[in-house]
Enzyme design. Structure first.
Site, PDB file in Angstrom:
ATOM      1  N   TYR A 126       0.837  -1.197   0.000  1.00  0.00           N
ATOM      2  CA  TYR A 126       0.000   0.000   0.000  1.00  0.00           C
ATOM      3  C   TYR A 126       0.874   1.250   0.000  1.00  0.00           C
ATOM      4  CZ  TYR A 126      -3.853   3.148   0.989  1.00  0.00           C
ATOM      5  OH  TYR A 126      -4.799   4.148   0.892  1.00  0.00           O
ATOM      6  N   GLN A 190     -10.779  -0.311   1.537  1.00  0.00           N
ATOM      7  CA  GLN A 190     -11.167  -1.212   0.445  1.00  0.00           C
ATOM      8  C   GLN A 190      -9.957  -1.832  -0.243  1.00  0.00           C
ATOM      9  OE1 GLN A 190     -11.950   1.993   0.772  1.00  0.00           O
ATOM     10  NE2 GLN A 190     -11.895   3.126  -1.173  1.00  0.00           N
ATOM     11  N   ASN A 213      -3.654   5.857   6.270  1.00  0.00           N
ATOM     12  CA  ASN A 213      -4.385   6.629   7.266  1.00  0.00           C
ATOM     13  C   ASN A 213      -5.084   5.704   8.266  1.00  0.00           C
ATOM     14  OD1 ASN A 213      -6.625   5.626   5.899  1.00  0.00           O
ATOM     15  ND2 ASN A 213      -7.012   7.527   4.795  1.00  0.00           N
ATOM     16  N   THR A 236       2.382   9.991  11.716  1.00  0.00           N
ATOM     17  CA  THR A 236       3.840   9.992  11.784  1.00  0.00           C
ATOM     18  C   THR A 236       4.329  10.856  12.937  1.00  0.00           C
ATOM     19  OG1 THR A 236       5.836  10.229  10.451  1.00  0.00           O
ATOM     20  CG2 THR A 236       4.155  11.960  10.224  1.00  0.00           C
ATOM     21  N   GLN A 258       8.575  17.239   9.919  1.00  0.00           N
ATOM     22  CA  GLN A 258       7.668  16.143  10.260  1.00  0.00           C
ATOM     23  C   GLN A 258       6.229  16.631  10.326  1.00  0.00           C
ATOM     24  OE1 GLN A 258       9.373  13.467  10.239  1.00  0.00           O
ATOM     25  NE2 GLN A 258       7.671  12.056  10.442  1.00  0.00           N
ATOM     26  N   HIS A 261       3.794  16.599   7.201  1.00  0.00           N
ATOM     27  CA  HIS A 261       3.074  15.433   6.696  1.00  0.00           C
ATOM     28  C   HIS A 261       1.560  15.569   6.843  1.00  0.00           C
ATOM     29  CE1 HIS A 261       6.032  12.409   5.560  1.00  0.00           C
ATOM     30  NE2 HIS A 261       6.805  12.837   6.536  1.00  0.00           N
ATOM     31  N   GLU A 327       8.637   6.811  16.388  1.00  0.00           N
ATOM     32  CA  GLU A 327       8.856   6.291  15.039  1.00  0.00           C
ATOM     33  C   GLU A 327      10.238   6.722  14.554  1.00  0.00           C
ATOM     34  OE1 GLU A 327       6.778   6.664  10.601  1.00  0.00           O
ATOM     35  OE2 GLU A 327       6.370   8.171  12.151  1.00  0.00           O
ATOM     36  N   HIS A 328      10.531   8.019  14.668  1.00  0.00           N
ATOM     37  CA  HIS A 328      11.840   8.570  14.306  1.00  0.00           C
ATOM     38  C   HIS A 328      12.407   9.253  15.546  1.00  0.00           C
ATOM     39  CE1 HIS A 328       9.183   9.024  10.694  1.00  0.00           C
ATOM     40  NE2 HIS A 328      10.194   8.434  10.090  1.00  0.00           N
ATOM     41  N   ASP A 361      14.048   9.363   5.062  1.00  0.00           N
ATOM     42  CA  ASP A 361      12.829   9.275   4.255  1.00  0.00           C
ATOM     43  C   ASP A 361      13.138   8.925   2.807  1.00  0.00           C
ATOM     44  OD1 ASP A 361      11.065   9.820   6.292  1.00  0.00           O
ATOM     45  OD2 ASP A 361      10.950  11.973   5.882  1.00  0.00           O
ATOM     46  N   GLU A 415       1.543 -34.429  30.295  1.00  0.00           N
ATOM     47  CA  GLU A 415       0.541 -33.525  29.732  1.00  0.00           C
ATOM     48  C   GLU A 415      -0.775 -34.230  29.442  1.00  0.00           C
ATOM     49  OE1 GLU A 415       2.140 -31.354  26.417  1.00  0.00           O
ATOM     50  OE2 GLU A 415       3.492 -30.185  27.698  1.00  0.00           O
ATOM     51  N   HIS A 420       0.493 -39.081  22.050  1.00  0.00           N
ATOM     52  CA  HIS A 420       1.747 -38.498  21.586  1.00  0.00           C
ATOM     53  C   HIS A 420       2.909 -39.460  21.854  1.00  0.00           C
ATOM     54  CE1 HIS A 420      -0.564 -34.835  21.263  1.00  0.00           C
ATOM     55  NE2 HIS A 420       0.505 -34.122  20.921  1.00  0.00           N
TER      56      HIS A 420
END
Length: 435
Positions: A126, A190, A213, A236, A258, A261, A327-328, A361, A415, A420
């Site tokens: 994506y 979707q 998003n 972000t 940043q 964004h 994240e950064h 980036d 067990e 087994h």
């Protein structure tokens, strides 16, 4: 413009006091459920209707024609092409070194366990297409998948009204540079549903990766298990740990970059130096007024997700940024490499005055698809490993099995799973040459 949080003298857990973007994925999950179900039951027809509803574009076919991908590359600005090619070269160099090799361990004579690393067969990638254009995200998704050996790659990105319902041409050109010719003009929840359930035009995938998003994140959460996911990427964020040696203009520039964004992007400075905080605030006023997307940046910096956090000293600051798990994370201190080596929670760490997040980036060679919302304390960024599965291959001969059979039988009985143990005992009673 940007708020301050004073944690000096505080010994408690800072996580509740730190600024953080508000993101209710649970609520969004219920809102995307009808969309996902619609795609599952009606396939391409649902995609076309949902695309018209959410993107204002009426498509006749969700798959991008191959000639449109090729044309986008032909028409690409030569300077942009050169920049993309260099970004690809550096990313490929870094990610090629991440490929794991199979390893066989001889546990006992006649008994081995081999760990094989097998790539996911088919992946849906994506690429966002909202307020900005992200051909760099094509690179960050495709390169590690290719280096992992994924045999089938499909890219999807939201259709753009200004480009006849196709994804942005720079995104298509990046796909062409990477030899990806299966591209879809589908965005949002979707798109995730398309990869998870498949349609008449798009074969279902085993995994979906890439930032998006809140609706993309919600669809990933809803469909996790039906399809593998990398992470639920949220807004972000950047955190900067800085002391009196930091250049306030560099710090301000990186906070603004940043915030550019999205209005919900998070920009956080952590410092023990109040004078630096004052200087950065002054520089922010100047830079926000001068930048192209000033309104967006101003809203992001003044939101509850952004702030300047005052701490007692750098040790306290390190504890705070570890708790924030950005994240950064940028380190701008007197001994930045040593301090960076002590960080435990961050998606990516940028060390020193000349390693800004912007470099990561686009052209550091590192990956920019990273965990957000504090998830860096348990999740890493996108890499070759994301697309690999470790599979154990067990090979014991009869003598090696016999040597450990009594332990297996004992544990099976402990067990209360006697069958087994019987499966092992049967091989001892009826080995080669026995009836």
């Amino acid at each position: 413009m940007i708020s301050r949080i004073d944690l000096r003298g505080s010994a408690g857990d800072p996580r509740d006091a730190l600024p953080r973007a508000e993101m209710d994925v649970a609520d969004a999950t219920e809102r995307v459920r009808p969309i996902v179900d619609d795609v599952r039951h009606r396939g391409t027809e649902a995609l076309i209707e949902l695309t018209e509803r959410f993107d204002g574009v009426r498509l006749t076919d969700v798959r991008v024609p191959k000639d449109a991908i090729e044309s986008a590359l032909v028409d690409l600005d030569p300077a942009v092409r050169a920049a993309l090619e260099e970004s690809i070269r550096r990313a490929r160099k870094v990610h090629a070194a991440q490929r794991r090799t199979d390893h066989t361990t001889q546990v006992v004579p006649g008994g081995t366990v081999t760990e094989k690393w097998l790539p996911v067969e088919r992946v849906g990638l994506y690429v966002p297409g909202g307020r900005a254009v992200y051909p760099s995200s094509v690179i960050m998704n495709v390169v590690p998948a290719q280096e992992a050996g994924v045999s089938s790659l499909a890219v999807t990105s939201p259709p753009q009204k200004d480009f006849g319902g196709l994804p942005h041409p720079t995104i298509l050109a990046a796909c062409a540079l990477l030899d990806v010719d299966e591209v879809y003009a589908v965005g949002g929840a979707q798109a995730v549903a398309m990869f998870a359930h498949g349609t008449e035009d798009c074969r279902r995938a085993d995994m979906v990766t890439g930032p998006g998003n809140i609706w993309v994140a919600a669809a990933k959460r809803l469909l996790k298990g039906v399809i593998g996911i990398d992470a639920e990427a949220g807004p972000t964020e950047i955190a900067i740990l800085a002391d009196h040696t930091a250049d306030p203009d560099y710090v301000a520039a990186d906070l603004v970059s940043q915030a550019e964004h999205d209005v919900v992007a998070a920009s956080v400075l952590v410092t023990p130096d109040e004078a630096l905080a004052d200087k950065v605030t002054e520089r922010l006023t100047e830079r926000v007024a001068a930048t192209r997307h000033s309104e967006r940046v101003r809203e992001a910096l003044s939101g509850p997700q952004s702030g300047i956090v005052l701490v007692d000293d750098l040790d306290h600051g390190l504890a705070v940024v570890d708790a924030y798990a950005a994240e950064h994370l940028e380190i701008m201190t007197a001994d930045a490499p040593a301090l960076a080596d002590r960080v435990r929670n961050a998606g990516a760490i940028f060390v020193g005055d000349h390693s800004p997040v912007s470099l990561g980036d686009y052209a550091a060679g590192s990956n920019h698809v990273l965990p957000t919302g504090g998830c860096a304390c348990h999740t890493g960024g996108l890499s070759v490993q994301t697309f690999l599965r470790g599979v154990h291959v067990v090979h014991y001969d009869r003598d090696a099995l016999a040597d450990v059979a009594h332990h297996v039988i004992t544990l099976a009985e402990a067990e209360d799973l006697p069958a087994h143990g019987e499966a092992v005992a049967a091989r001892m009673d009826h080995g080669p040459g026995r009836d």
